[in-house]
Design a protein around this motif. Structure first.
Motif, mmCIF file in Angstrom:
data_model
loop_
_atom_site.group_PDB
_atom_site.id
_atom_site.type_symbol
_atom_site.label_atom_id
_atom_site.label_comp_id
_atom_site.label_asym_id
_atom_site.label_seq_id
_atom_site.Cartn_x
_atom_site.Cartn_y
_atom_site.Cartn_z
ATOM 1 N N PHE A 1 0.814 -1.206 0.000
ATOM 2 C CA PHE A 1 0.000 0.000 0.000
ATOM 3 C C PHE A 1 0.857 1.269 0.000
ATOM 4 O O PHE A 1 0.339 2.361 -0.204
ATOM 5 N N LEU A 2 2.152 1.138 0.270
ATOM 6 C CA LEU A 2 3.037 2.295 0.338
ATOM 7 C C LEU A 2 4.019 2.344 -0.827
ATOM 8 O O LEU A 2 4.942 3.164 -0.821
ATOM 9 N N LYS A 3 3.836 1.510 -1.828
ATOM 10 C CA LYS A 3 4.745 1.488 -2.969
ATOM 11 C C LYS A 3 4.349 2.560 -3.976
ATOM 12 O O LYS A 3 3.253 2.536 -4.527
ATOM 13 N N THR A 4 5.246 3.507 -4.202
ATOM 14 C CA THR A 4 4.941 4.588 -5.127
ATOM 15 C C THR A 4 4.737 4.076 -6.546
ATOM 16 O O THR A 4 3.957 4.635 -7.312
ATOM 17 N N ARG A 5 5.429 3.003 -6.893
ATOM 18 C CA ARG A 5 5.245 2.421 -8.224
ATOM 19 C C ARG A 5 3.794 1.964 -8.412
ATOM 20 O O ARG A 5 3.219 2.107 -9.494
ATOM 21 N N TYR B 1 -1.988 16.221 1.128
ATOM 22 C CA TYR B 1 -0.697 15.584 0.899
ATOM 23 C C TYR B 1 -0.710 14.127 1.325
ATOM 24 O O TYR B 1 -1.543 13.682 2.119
ATOM 25 N N LEU B 2 0.250 13.386 0.785
ATOM 26 C CA LEU B 2 0.557 12.021 1.224
ATOM 27 C C LEU B 2 2.061 11.966 1.456
ATOM 28 O O LEU B 2 2.829 12.430 0.618
ATOM 29 N N LEU B 3 2.488 11.432 2.577
ATOM 30 C CA LEU B 3 3.906 11.204 2.810
ATOM 31 C C LEU B 3 4.110 9.721 3.045
ATOM 32 O O LEU B 3 3.724 9.184 4.080
ATOM 33 N N ILE B 4 4.697 9.073 2.041
ATOM 34 C CA ILE B 4 4.874 7.619 2.095
ATOM 35 C C ILE B 4 6.355 7.352 2.317
ATOM 36 O O ILE B 4 7.068 6.911 1.438
ATOM 37 N N SER B 5 6.811 7.691 3.487
ATOM 38 C CA SER B 5 8.237 7.606 3.780
ATOM 39 C C SER B 5 8.432 7.404 5.274
ATOM 40 O O SER B 5 7.589 7.792 6.080
ATOM 41 N N LYS B 6 9.568 6.815 5.649
ATOM 42 C CA LYS B 6 9.880 6.651 7.068
ATOM 43 C C LYS B 6 10.513 7.916 7.644
ATOM 44 O O LYS B 6 10.842 7.972 8.815
ATOM 45 N N TYR B 7 10.715 8.918 6.784
ATOM 46 C CA TYR B 7 11.268 10.193 7.223
ATOM 47 C C TYR B 7 10.176 11.253 7.252
ATOM 48 O O TYR B 7 9.319 11.300 6.377
ATOM 49 N N PRO C 1 6.021 11.148 9.300
ATOM 50 C CA PRO C 1 6.154 10.074 8.322
ATOM 51 C C PRO C 1 4.883 9.249 8.195
ATOM 52 O O PRO C 1 4.133 9.074 9.154
ATOM 53 N N VAL C 2 4.648 8.763 6.995
ATOM 54 C CA VAL C 2 3.532 7.877 6.661
ATOM 55 C C VAL C 2 2.203 8.465 7.163
ATOM 56 O O VAL C 2 1.501 7.868 7.962
#
Length: 384
Positions: A145-149, A298-304, A365-366
């Motif tokens: 669900f967090l894969k940008t691809r 916004y969406l932030l799909i990152s651990k940062y 994050p996320v």
């Protein structure tokens, strides 16, 4: 008839417009559509003066699997022309809207079906409809669900549909009529959880950016796990996202550039942004008098986490990845407060949290969320 009465009354009471998909799998020996049953239903609806739009069938590309009888695009187009001629003599539906062909994901065989349909009946429908799901429910994992691809697959599919439609009927409306996170009814504790919100919100932003102005969620309530409310009618995370979107987001789409994130990829590597920002002029009644306003979501799909300011740089800061339990959560918070119904018929107040001018935005994050930005010189938002 009783089932249709219940369905129509629900839609009418909810302020919704009903689009009814007639059964396309009733076929004559020559494989043309058998409209006798549909005619009875349409005449009954007309006798009740039901305001209904119509469609014929669902995912015709799967008819061979479902019924052992394939229908190509040309034949489907003829069936739609037949439906149009069936509706025209009935006063209530002589000008009723007609939508279709409600195809599945645009793989090669589906594009061929759409091409044949548009060649024969493209001018017959008021909008071309199709469906999209992101993941096969049999193999899905939470991190999918967090894969940008995965998020970007929708953009490519939109372009494929637009190419065929514009070949035959340039400018024809295109609707995403069915969108789900995972196929075959969804996945328990994923499709109905916080994690699914990234796909849903990205879908809304990406469609608007590419000119698709209608998306129909599949579904509001059903037996699977792609719904917006649970079996006890409690709103799930995607419901709250939908509600905020409808309350805040207007139809005018703004171009957004995120400074500091444009970097040259290494050879053979595609950079896909994990911070995604979409902007629209607002539609919220509280902000209508202030015309120079827009909404960022916004969406932030990152651990940062990300830090930034409007008109400035967006920087990456190290942070702990959120606990895994959040992904499976069936509740959501707004400004630190859990969102839940006040009672069976009352939605809570969606209270904003004001930020002082010039303050750095810190995006955990996320996460996903909305910002209303006041007194900004967004020329597109000046005029209604």
């Amino acid at each position: 008839a009783r089932s249709l009465d219940k369905l129509y009354n629900f839609a009418d009471c909810s302020g919704l417009h009903l689009i009814f998909a007639l059964n396309a799998l009733r076929r004559n020996p020559n494989n043309s559509w058998n409209s006798s049953s549909a005619l009875g239903l349409v005449k009954y609806s007309a006798s009740k003066k039901y305001n209904i739009s119509w469609e014929l069938g669902n995912e015709p590309n799967n008819y061979r699997t479902m019924n052992g009888r394939a229908v190509n695009g040309s034949q489907l187009g003829k069936d739609y022309i037949q439906l149009k001629s069936l509706l025209q003599p009935i006063r209530t539906y002589s000008r009723a809207s007609l939508y279709g062909p409600n195809i599945g994901r645009p793989r090669k065989n589906v594009i061929a079906l759409l091409d044949g349909f548009m060649k024969v009946a493209g001018s017959t429908v008021d909008a071309v409809t199709w469906q999209h799901y992101y993941i096969d429910s049999r193999v899905v994992k939470v991190m999918d669900f967090l894969k940008t691809r995965l998020l970007d697959t929708l953009s490519d599919q939109i372009r494929k549909i637009q190419k065929v439609v514009n070949t035959y009927t340039p400018g024809k409306k295109i609707w995403l009529e069915g969108v789900v996170t995972t196929s075959a009814g969804g996945t328990n504790n994923l499709s109905d959880s916080y994690a699914a919100g990234f796909l849903w919100l990205n879908t809304l932003g990406m469609l608007a950016n590419q000119g698709i102005d209608v998306v129909i969620r599949h579904s509001f309530f059903d037996h699977g796990y792609n719904h917006l409310v649970d079996q006890n009618f409690n709103p799930l995370p995607d419901y709250w996202l939908s509600l905020l979107y409808k309350r805040l987001i207007g139809p005018k789409v703004l171009a957004v550039h995120v400074a500091g994130l444009q970097r040259k990829p290494r050879p053979g590597r595609v950079i896909r942004d994990k911070l995604r920002i979409y902007a629209h002029c607002t539609s919220h009644h509280k902000y209508e008098q202030a015309c120079l306003i827009y909404v960022l979501f916004y969406l932030l799909i990152s651990k940062y986490q990300k830090k930034g300011s409007l008109g400035g740089q967006v920087k990456k800061e190290k942070s702990h990845s959120p606990k895994g339990e959040r992904f499976f959560c069936e509740s959501v918070q707004l400004n630190g407060q859990p969102l839940m119904m006040v009672d069976d018929g009352t939605l809570p107040d969606l209270k904003p949290r004001p930020l002082r001018a010039g303050r750095t935005l810190v995006i955990p994050p996320v996460t996903m969320g909305f910002y209303v930005v006041k007194n900004v010189n967004a020329l597109a938002c000046r005029y209604r």
